[in-house]
Design a protein around this motif. Structure first.
Motif, PDB file in Angstrom:
ATOM      1  N   ASN A  11       5.348   0.515  -8.941  1.00  0.00           N
ATOM      2  CA  ASN A  11       4.331   1.723  -9.231  1.00  0.00           C
ATOM      3  C   ASN A  11       2.873   1.021  -9.539  1.00  0.00           C
ATOM      4  N   GLY A  12       2.835  -0.296  -9.035  1.00  0.00           N
ATOM      5  CA  GLY A  12       1.469  -1.001  -8.831  1.00  0.00           C
ATOM      6  C   GLY A  12       1.086  -1.941 -10.163  1.00  0.00           C
ATOM      7  N   LYS A  13       1.886  -1.675 -11.054  1.00  0.00           N
ATOM      8  CA  LYS A  13       1.630  -2.313 -12.382  1.00  0.00           C
ATOM      9  C   LYS A  13       2.615  -3.195 -13.064  1.00  0.00           C
ATOM     10  N   GLN A  56      11.033   6.013  -3.366  1.00  0.00           N
ATOM     11  CA  GLN A  56      11.352   5.767  -1.960  1.00  0.00           C
ATOM     12  C   GLN A  56      12.678   5.177  -1.945  1.00  0.00           C
ATOM     13  N   ARG A  57      13.284   4.930  -0.954  1.00  0.00           N
ATOM     14  CA  ARG A  57      14.222   4.001  -0.484  1.00  0.00           C
ATOM     15  C   ARG A  57      13.907   2.687  -0.387  1.00  0.00           C
ATOM     16  N   LYS A  81       0.708  -1.383  -0.061  1.00  0.00           N
ATOM     17  CA  LYS A  81       0.248   0.114  -0.049  1.00  0.00           C
ATOM     18  C   LYS A  81       0.959   1.383  -0.222  1.00  0.00           C
ATOM     19  N   LYS A  82       2.018   1.244   0.851  1.00  0.00           N
ATOM     20  CA  LYS A  82       2.749   2.489   1.090  1.00  0.00           C
ATOM     21  C   LYS A  82       3.551   2.613  -0.262  1.00  0.00           C
ATOM     22  N   VAL A 138       8.423   0.587   7.262  1.00  0.00           N
ATOM     23  CA  VAL A 138       6.868   0.332   7.216  1.00  0.00           C
ATOM     24  C   VAL A 138       6.623  -0.962   7.643  1.00  0.00           C
ATOM     25  N   PHE A 139       7.299  -1.901   7.457  1.00  0.00           N
ATOM     26  CA  PHE A 139       7.140  -3.269   7.904  1.00  0.00           C
ATOM     27  C   PHE A 139       7.424  -3.445   9.342  1.00  0.00           C
TER      28      PHE A 139
END
Length: 306
Positions: A162-164, A88-89, A82-83, A96-97
């Motif tokens: 990028n989600g794709k 981002q690095r 999601k994030k 996040v995890f």
């Protein structure tokens, strides 16, 4: 550095009879005598094997603890998806995890060092630098897990930054996912783990042949161990008090079958590691005559999927 040593004063024996005081000193202050142990013969290897057998089969309580670790880890992977954004690095996802597990499940310990590998870094099996800036069009491989009450989990996900997925990424991802789902569907007590590893190699080769990476007969390619160049690790391992928990001897010796209570990972992969097709092929004595190296070079950008 300054070190502070605090020594407790000796326990007072004032008001205690002399005989009682002597007993106290013998019981508490005198080192125990273990000379009687010399009368027994010991076999460390046999004890080790017995402990391994015990640890390989989990009790119901152990299963519940591992389930809790898996639940927290799985939720953390979803949060990373999601994030995740380009720019981002890799270490951002690691944070996040960690934070998601701490804030939502109160887990404070990792099962092993986090692996967050984007782009071609995903071709490094134990990449732990986690400092590259992720780009749009990259895949990122996240191998992160929590530890609960000293019991571990082990989860790896691979997804597009990028989600794709690109078409190339999708093709490799679907091969690995298909192997994962098939192996899991077959697992039950009595199944030979060696058969699962053979099936994994066969399915990987079938997928690679379909995409044009490899040519030849499956049986011939299996004898040549060609799949090793694309997946240079085993199919899975026991988890428990260690991420790679003891008990592997159960799988490597006759009959090599899974037992009720075993908890084992299923983590096939497919990687494009430049050195595996040169020095690796030489070291493992795997011929590359059946491999379309031009096709392999086209997919180097994929890195790896697990």
């Amino acid at each position: 550095l300054f070190f502070l040593m605090i020594r407790l004063p000796p326990r007072s024996t004032q008001g205690v009879s002399s005989a009682a005081s002597d007993v106290y000193k013998r019981q508490v202050l005198a080192p125990p005598s273990l000379s009687w142990l010399g009368n027994f013969k010991t076999n460390g290897e046999e004890v080790y094997q017995l402990i391994c057998q015990c640890r390989a089969v989990k009790s119901e309580e152990e299963k519940e603890i591992i389930k809790a670790a898996v639940e927290a880890s799985a939720a953390g992977h979803i949060e990373m998806m999601k994030k995740c954004k380009p720019g981002q690095r890799e270490a951002f996802l690691m944070g996040v995890f960690r934070d998601h597990g701490l804030f939502n499940y109160s887990v404070k310990f990792k099962a092993y060092p986090d692996i967050v590998a984007s782009g071609r870094n995903a071709a490094t099996l134990h990449y732990e630098i986690n400092d590259r800036i992720m780009q749009s069009g990259d895949l990122v491989l996240c191998d992160c897990a929590h530890r609960v009450c000293n019991y571990t989990s082990d989860i790896t996900t691979t997804f597009p930054v990028n989600g794709k997925f690109t078409e190339k990424q999708k093709q490799i991802y679907e091969i690995v996912l298909g192997i994962n789902r098939k192996i899991i569907s077959l697992l039950k007590p009595g199944v030979k783990w060696a058969d699962m590893e053979i099936l994994c190699s066969e399915m990987l080769l079938q997928g690679l042949i379909k995409l044009g990476f490899v040519t030849g007969d499956i049986k011939e390619l299996m004898v040549k161990n060609v799949s090793l160049l694309f997946m240079p690790h085993g199919l899975g391992h026991f988890i428990g008090l260690d991420t790679h928990d003891v008990g592997r001897e159960q799988l490597d010796s006759f009959p090599g079958t899974l037992a009720e209570g075993n908890i084992i990972t299923v983590e096939p992969g497919c990687y494009f590691i430049p050195r595996m097709f040169t020095k690796g092929a030489i070291a493992y004595k795997v011929p590359v005559t059946n491999i379309n190296m031009e096709k392999v070079k086209e997919y180097m950008e994929v890195g790896g999927v697990r």
